[in-house]
Design an enzyme around this catalytic site. Structure first.
Site, PDB file in Angstrom:
ATOM      1  N   PRO A   2       0.688  -1.157   0.104  1.00  0.00           N
ATOM      2  CA  PRO A   2      -0.052   0.073   0.025  1.00  0.00           C
ATOM      3  C   PRO A   2       1.007   1.305  -0.040  1.00  0.00           C
ATOM      4  O   PRO A   2       1.726   1.284   1.034  1.00  0.00           O
ATOM      5  CB  PRO A   2      -0.795  -0.009   1.160  1.00  0.00           C
ATOM      6  CG  PRO A   2      -0.826  -1.638   1.773  1.00  0.00           C
ATOM      7  CD  PRO A   2       0.572  -2.117   0.967  1.00  0.00           C
ATOM      8  N   LYS A  51       4.076   6.371   4.429  1.00  0.00           N
ATOM      9  CA  LYS A  51       3.291   5.372   4.495  1.00  0.00           C
ATOM     10  C   LYS A  51       3.160   5.020   5.849  1.00  0.00           C
ATOM     11  O   LYS A  51       2.892   3.582   6.537  1.00  0.00           O
ATOM     12  CB  LYS A  51       4.257   3.941   3.957  1.00  0.00           C
ATOM     13  CG  LYS A  51       4.301   4.419   2.320  1.00  0.00           C
ATOM     14  CD  LYS A  51       5.311   3.198   1.733  1.00  0.00           C
ATOM     15  CE  LYS A  51       5.518   3.641   0.170  1.00  0.00           C
ATOM     16  NZ  LYS A  51       6.149   2.540  -0.085  1.00  0.00           N
TER      17      LYS A  51
END
Length: 259
Positions: A2, A51
């Site tokens: 992701p 992130k």
């Protein structure tokens, strides 16, 4: 893995569900923090940086990183979870909802004063209020011999970009990912493109990639066949290169390294 837009959107969901609410449950399913009990504490804020994601109470900052497979989901109390319970690594509950972190690659509890230690080494956050393209361009320029595809993946230069968006940014700027940073030319335009692409993905979903995942299909600009390579060597399995190997997608006609 992701990328920054996914973490940004996860932070938005957690913010809407938790901020201002009192925790009635905190279940850390990692050995180091198994005894931590935050019941009774109020969630003050939720934020992302690249992130990394932080859920903050008045005393601690819960730091999580999704790594390869992680995700955050919010359920009403009593609602059936949509992923196996055994994969939950962290549960934060209030009187109305349960925020569950599944398959999280990293979970740690930090003192609020120590939160900065996990992000001090990172470049500017592409989706953060302090985004500074000039700083990101300068950081990239400090590694002139590095392939731009590798430099974009280095979170110390700019935080939040991963394999999907480095492929997209190089494609949009017509820059071959193996081209050395020193030969890219307009680094400022490139990092501004990175910001534009991630901002659109985070604020105007759904977003469809132009080149990532399109190996053996036709380039939408010139019709050539999209390739996926490892930097410096051809990927032997075509479009079956695993994400762990970080194969980068590009058009061999639009993105050419000058001789």
């Amino acid at each position: 893995m992701p990328e920054g837009d996914v973490v940004f959107l996860a932070a938005e969901r957690l913010r809407a569900a938790l901020v201002g609410e009192t925790l009635t449950r905190s279940d850390f399913r990692v050995p180091r923090y198994a005894t931590v009990d935050l019941r009774g504490q109020v969630v003050g804020s939720v934020a992302s940086y690249g992130k990394h994601l932080f859920v903050r109470t008045e005393t601690v900052s819960i730091h999580t990183h999704l790594k390869m497979e992680g995700s955050w989901r919010v359920f009403h109390c009593g609602q059936r979870w949509t992923k196996p319970r055994v994969t939950a690594r962290l549960v934060l509950g209030t009187a109305e909802v349960e925020a569950v972190g599944f398959d999280l690659g990293l979970v740690e509890v930090l003192r609020r004063a120590d939160e900065h230690t996990v992000i001090d080494h990172l470049g500017p956050d592409l989706l953060g209020p302090g985004w500074d393209p000039a700083v990101a361009a300068d950081l990239l320029a400090r590694q002139p011999e590095l392939p731009i595809g590798s430099a974009l993946l280095d979170q110390r230069n700019l935080a939040g970009i991963g394999n999907i968006y480095r492929s997209e940014v190089c494609y949009l700027r017509k820059v071959h990912p193996a081209r050395p940073v020193a030969e890219v030319g307009d680094l400022l335009a490139l990092v501004n493109e990175a910001h534009r692409v991630l901002y659109r993905a985070a604020h105007q979903p759904p977003w469809r990639p132009l080149v990532y995942g399109r190996a053996r299909r036709s380039c939408q600009r010139c019709g050539a066949t999209i390739r996926v390579d490892l930097l410096g060597e051809s990927a032997p399995r075509g479009d079956q290169v695993s994400r762990r190997e970080r194969g980068i997608y590009y058009c061999p006609k639009c993105q050419v390294i000058p001789e």
